[in-house]
Design a protein around this motif. Structure first.
Motif, mmCIF file in Angstrom:
data_model
loop_
_atom_site.group_PDB
_atom_site.id
_atom_site.type_symbol
_atom_site.label_atom_id
_atom_site.label_comp_id
_atom_site.label_asym_id
_atom_site.label_seq_id
_atom_site.Cartn_x
_atom_site.Cartn_y
_atom_site.Cartn_z
ATOM 1 N N LEU A 51 13.157 0.319 58.863
ATOM 2 C CA LEU A 51 12.105 0.781 57.970
ATOM 3 C C LEU A 51 12.620 1.867 57.038
ATOM 4 N N GLY A 52 13.279 2.876 57.581
ATOM 5 C CA GLY A 52 13.758 3.979 56.764
ATOM 6 C C GLY A 52 14.740 3.539 55.696
ATOM 7 N N HIS A 53 15.674 2.663 56.061
ATOM 8 C CA HIS A 53 16.655 2.199 55.083
ATOM 9 C C HIS A 53 15.997 1.375 53.981
ATOM 10 N N ARG A 54 15.008 0.577 54.325
ATOM 11 C CA ARG A 54 14.304 -0.187 53.298
ATOM 12 C C ARG A 54 13.539 0.751 52.357
ATOM 13 N N LEU A 55 12.951 1.802 52.899
ATOM 14 C CA LEU A 55 12.214 2.747 52.062
ATOM 15 C C LEU A 55 13.142 3.442 51.071
ATOM 16 N N VAL A 56 14.321 3.846 51.522
ATOM 17 C CA VAL A 56 15.290 4.476 50.621
ATOM 18 C C VAL A 56 15.650 3.524 49.484
ATOM 19 N N ALA A 57 15.902 2.267 49.829
ATOM 20 C CA ALA A 57 16.270 1.280 48.817
ATOM 21 C C ALA A 57 15.119 1.018 47.840
ATOM 22 N N ASP A 58 13.903 0.921 48.360
ATOM 23 C CA ASP A 58 12.732 0.706 47.500
ATOM 24 C C ASP A 58 12.552 1.866 46.523
ATOM 25 N N ALA B 175 14.864 3.915 45.459
ATOM 26 C CA ALA B 175 15.948 3.901 44.478
ATOM 27 C C ALA B 175 15.669 2.906 43.359
ATOM 28 N N TRP B 176 15.145 1.746 43.713
ATOM 29 C CA TRP B 176 14.865 0.712 42.709
ATOM 30 C C TRP B 176 13.950 1.241 41.616
ATOM 31 N N ASP B 177 12.992 2.088 42.002
ATOM 32 C CA ASP B 177 12.057 2.644 41.020
ATOM 33 C C ASP B 177 12.772 3.371 39.894
ATOM 34 N N LEU C 281 16.058 2.977 38.824
ATOM 35 C CA LEU C 281 17.209 2.335 38.213
ATOM 36 C C LEU C 281 16.936 2.014 36.744
ATOM 37 N N THR C 282 17.962 2.120 35.940
ATOM 38 C CA THR C 282 17.841 1.744 34.532
ATOM 39 C C THR C 282 17.798 0.221 34.422
ATOM 40 N N PRO C 283 17.315 -0.301 33.299
ATOM 41 C CA PRO C 283 17.317 -1.759 33.121
ATOM 42 C C PRO C 283 18.706 -2.368 33.285
ATOM 43 N N ALA C 284 19.729 -1.701 32.753
ATOM 44 C CA ALA C 284 21.089 -2.233 32.880
ATOM 45 C C ALA C 284 21.535 -2.277 34.332
ATOM 46 N N THR C 285 21.195 -1.244 35.099
ATOM 47 C CA THR C 285 21.569 -1.217 36.512
ATOM 48 C C THR C 285 20.818 -2.292 37.285
ATOM 49 N N ARG C 286 19.536 -2.460 36.986
ATOM 50 C CA ARG C 286 18.760 -3.502 37.675
ATOM 51 C C ARG C 286 19.360 -4.885 37.412
ATOM 52 N N ALA C 287 19.778 -5.114 36.192
ATOM 53 C CA ALA C 287 20.371 -6.410 35.861
ATOM 54 C C ALA C 287 21.679 -6.615 36.614
ATOM 55 N N ALA C 288 22.495 -5.565 36.702
ATOM 56 C CA ALA C 288 23.766 -5.664 37.421
ATOM 57 C C ALA C 288 23.534 -5.897 38.906
ATOM 58 N N VAL C 289 22.557 -5.207 39.476
ATOM 59 C CA VAL C 289 22.223 -5.393 40.893
ATOM 60 C C VAL C 289 21.747 -6.819 41.144
ATOM 61 N N ALA C 290 20.877 -7.301 40.290
ATOM 62 C CA ALA C 290 20.366 -8.661 40.448
ATOM 63 C C ALA C 290 21.487 -9.685 40.391
ATOM 64 N N GLN C 291 22.448 -9.483 39.516
ATOM 65 C CA GLN C 291 23.580 -10.403 39.408
ATOM 66 C C GLN C 291 24.408 -10.397 40.689
ATOM 67 N N LEU D 76 20.405 7.770 45.684
ATOM 68 C CA LEU D 76 20.937 6.410 45.610
ATOM 69 C C LEU D 76 20.791 5.863 44.194
ATOM 70 N N ALA D 77 19.660 6.122 43.577
ATOM 71 C CA ALA D 77 19.472 5.672 42.189
ATOM 72 C C ALA D 77 20.490 6.335 41.263
ATOM 73 N N VAL D 78 20.727 7.624 41.456
ATOM 74 C CA VAL D 78 21.733 8.334 40.657
ATOM 75 C C VAL D 78 23.093 7.651 40.810
ATOM 76 N N THR D 79 23.450 7.337 42.044
ATOM 77 C CA THR D 79 24.753 6.739 42.329
ATOM 78 C C THR D 79 24.881 5.350 41.707
ATOM 79 N N LEU D 80 23.860 4.532 41.867
ATOM 80 C CA LEU D 80 23.910 3.171 41.331
ATOM 81 C C LEU D 80 23.886 3.167 39.802
ATOM 82 N N ASN D 81 23.110 4.055 39.215
ATOM 83 C CA ASN D 81 23.094 4.124 37.752
ATOM 84 C C ASN D 81 24.453 4.551 37.205
ATOM 85 N N ALA D 82 25.115 5.475 37.906
ATOM 86 C CA ALA D 82 26.448 5.903 37.457
ATOM 87 C C ALA D 82 27.473 4.785 37.594
#
Length: 272
Positions: free
Chosen positions: A25-32, A34-36, A38-48, A261-267
């Motif tokens: 539960l906790g790990h899913r909450l952190v990921a959820d 972070a998704w909020d 993320l920049t559009p470019a990061t979301r697209a890269a993650v989806a790919q 996590l969002a900071v890290t993924l966006n970078a």
């Protein structure tokens, strides 16, 4: 109230063994969370990167690193030390040669895996695996006991006496209580808990502009929580106010982990 909460925890088996930071539960909450952010470019890269995964979301891969013991034992064993760093005995001041020999700790694992994730010259499979590690380990490092004492294995060996708190008796350990016991005692499911955490202020420790991630600062801040008075219940007995006092701290750490996590993924993924 505390007796009812603890009885529910025991009956429902909410103290897992072996413990793993935050539980599913906790790990899913952190990921959820972070998704909020993320920049559009990061979301697209993650989806790919996640295309083809059984649940192609950050939450869907958030517990992957804990599940390696079941679906890839060799990799799980090789990376087992990447989930934590023990430095509370040394005042929470990170010393790589002492606390992270050969780079085997959560601090260096985040740095290395974030670097692999950001390297678009790497094969897709390597970057996907790095994404899975980063999502999980950023959550891990914000669970205070994953940056705690080595002598009790991050609270795993600190047994809690619950005999006075519930008619069924029994006990657990401090690490398991922090992983999932305090969260699940609320009775909230993932959507409800996510709404609760989203309402909290989103602060970060990292500057958010470039790699490497600020994993040292995250770990030292988590470690400092472990050293606060009262974090370890006196006489290993869970007092009537422990959950009320410390669950807000756990929730603040989850909120912070999502932001970091969002900071890290966006970078790593936000620039082309």
């Amino acid at each position: 109230m505390i007796r009812t909460l603890i009885a529910c925890l025991l009956v429902l088996g909410l103290f897992p063994a072996p413990a793993s930071a935050w539980g599913r539960l906790g790990h899913r909450l952190v990921a959820d969370l972070a998704w909020d952010d993320l920049t559009p470019a990061t979301r697209a890269a993650v989806a790919q990167l996640l295309a083809g995964e059984p649940e192609p979301t950050l939450a869907g891969i958030a517990s992957w690193a804990d599940e390696l013991r079941d679906h890839d034992p060799e990799l799980g064993k090789r990376t087992s030390k990447w989930h934590y760093v023990n430095m509370a005995e040394d005042g929470c001041v990170y010393q790589p040669e002492r606390h992270c020999r050969n780079g085997d700790c959560v601090i260096e694992a985040i740095r290395v895996q974030a670097g692999i994730l950001a390297d678009r010259k790497r094969p897709q499979a390597e970057r996907l695996q790095a994404l899975k590690f980063v999502v999980h380990f950023v959550g891990d490092v914000h669970q205070p006991l994953h940056a705690g004492y080595g002598h009790d294995k991050g609270g795993n060996d600190f047994q809690l006496n619950l005999d006075q708190a519930t008619p069924t008796g029994g006990g657990s350990n401090l690490h398991s209580l922090w992983d999932s016991g305090m969260l699940k005692a609320t009775g909230l499911d993932e959507p409800a808990y996510l709404q609760r955490l989203r309402a909290m202020p989103a602060a970060t420790l990292a500057p958010g502009k470039a790699l490497p991630p600020q994993s040292v600062a995250w770990a030292e801040a988590s470690c400092a929580i472990v050293r606060r008075p009262g974090f370890y219940p006196a006489n290993a007995k869970l007092g009537p106010d422990y959950l009320q006092a410390w669950r807000p701290v756990a929730e603040a750490q989850l909120r912070l982990a999502g932001a970091e996590l969002a900071v890290t993924l966006n970078a790593a993924l936000g620039k082309r």
